[in-house]
Write an enzyme that holds these catalytic residues in place. Structure first.
Site, short mmCIF file in Angstrom:
data_model
loop_
_atom_site.label_atom_id
_atom_site.label_comp_id
_atom_site.label_asym_id
_atom_site.label_seq_id
_atom_site.Cartn_x
_atom_site.Cartn_y
_atom_site.Cartn_z
N HIS A 59 110.97 30.31 108.27
CA HIS A 59 109.64 30.72 107.81
C HIS A 59 108.65 29.62 108.11
CE1 HIS A 59 111.15 28.43 104.40
NE2 HIS A 59 109.99 28.49 103.77
N HIS A 61 106.56 27.65 106.32
CA HIS A 61 106.14 26.54 105.45
C HIS A 61 106.32 25.19 106.15
CE1 HIS A 61 106.50 29.12 101.54
NE2 HIS A 61 105.33 29.25 102.15
N ASP A 63 107.28 22.27 105.39
CA ASP A 63 108.51 21.48 105.28
C ASP A 63 109.69 22.12 106.03
OD1 ASP A 63 108.41 23.52 103.28
OD2 ASP A 63 110.00 22.52 102.15
N HIS A 64 109.40 23.15 106.82
CA HIS A 64 110.44 23.76 107.67
C HIS A 64 110.05 23.74 109.14
CE1 HIS A 64 112.88 25.42 104.31
NE2 HIS A 64 111.74 25.14 103.69
N HIS A 122 110.22 35.30 99.68
CA HIS A 122 109.61 33.96 99.57
C HIS A 122 108.33 33.95 100.42
CE1 HIS A 122 109.46 29.60 99.23
NE2 HIS A 122 109.48 29.47 100.54
N ASP A 139 114.55 29.29 102.57
CA ASP A 139 114.21 29.21 101.15
C ASP A 139 114.40 30.54 100.43
OD1 ASP A 139 113.56 26.61 101.63
OD2 ASP A 139 111.40 26.83 101.32
N HIS A 177 117.14 23.57 101.01
CA HIS A 177 116.93 22.50 100.04
C HIS A 177 118.19 22.25 99.22
CE1 HIS A 177 112.46 22.20 100.31
NE2 HIS A 177 112.53 23.49 100.62
ZN LIG Z 1 109.32 27.69 101.84
#
Ligand SMILES: [Zn+2]
Length: 261
Positions: A59, A61, A63-64, A122, A139, A177
């Site tokens: 996805h 975001h 942090d990915h 998400h 996530d 995570h």
């Molecule tokens: Zn995420």
């Protein structure tokens, strides 16, 4: 771990993220899932002497996908794969390939492919990649938990988690995570399914060493212990005071959103 000629390397990143470097040992080709940061990926690929063929994004975001641009700047032939939804939204940096439910994405030339599973909730474009018995799910599913509903509805997330729950027990869950301890504490402190002996055991193991890394997780263990996969059990109905599976899930998610460890 090496299975079927494929080795998966876990690369910790940022605060508690995991990036996954998947190497086809026969072809010496590799794919990285969700590169939050470029430097550790470039270092590991160089150390192993493999060819990075693609980035698989679950996805959009940051942090990915934070490492996408720098990796592509280093190796311009790397394909950047993400959902068609995120492609339309132009929100995955350097995306070159758009995938949808049921597509196969190859690990490299003449290599086996991973199957794409659409798991919105998400985010609306959230995607999982299933390579043999290895699931890369970003996530959506965590140890003892699931992702927050930033874009999707509870019904959508239940449908997505149901797809993952239908996979075999021996599936290895590679999520984005390390949240297992946090989620275990939520379940313990709020009294979810107090008779769930398997959860008590795993909670005790985590309590003995809260810094341990628990991912990848065995899906069968998550089915038995993760409240976010148990929306149709009497224990969760009792805890939430709801009867409808989607309402049970929605109530659980809402209470978790309000809970702080
Ligand atoms: Zn995420």
């Amino acid at each position: 771990m090496t299975m079927g000629g494929v080795t998966v390397h876990r690369l910790p990143a940022l605060q508690d993220n995991y990036m996954w470097l998947v190497v086809d040992e026969r072809l010496r080709a590799a794919v990285v899932v969700d590169p939050s940061e470029a430097a550790p990926v470039i270092a590991k690929v160089t150390e192993l002497g493999v060819t990075l063929t693609a980035i698989w994004c679950t996805h959009h975001h940051h942090d990915h996908v934070g490492g996408n641009q720098e990796i592509v700047a280093r190796w311009p032939n790397v394909a950047v794969i993400g959902s068609a939804h995120d492609g339309d939204a132009r929100r995955i940096p350097a995306q070159t390939g758009r995938v949808s439910e049921g597509d196969l994405v190859p690990l490299g030339p003449q290599a086996d492919g991973a199957r794409v599973i659409a798991i919105p909730g998400h985010t609306l474009g959230h995607t999982a990649y299933l390579l043999g018995d290895r699931l890369f799910c970003g996530d959506t599913l965590f140890g003892g938990g699931c992702g927050r509903l930033f874009e999707g509805t509870p019904a959508m997330m239940v449908a997505s988690l149901a797809k993952l729950r239908a996979l075999p027990d021996d599936t290895l869950v590679h999520c984005g995570h390390e949240y297992t301890w946090h989620n275990a504490r939520f379940a313990a402190e709020t009294g979810i399914e107090p008779d769930n002996a398997r959860r008590r055991e795993s909670h005790a193991r985590l309590a003995a060493d809260p810094s341990q890394r628990t991912v990848p997780l065995r899906l069968g263990d998550e089915k038995a212990t993760n409240p976010f996969l148990r929306w149709d059990t009497p224990g969760l109905a009792a805890w939430t005071g709801k009867r409808d599976p989607v309402e049970i899930f929605a109530e659980l998610r809402a209470r978790k959103d309000r809970w702080r460890a």
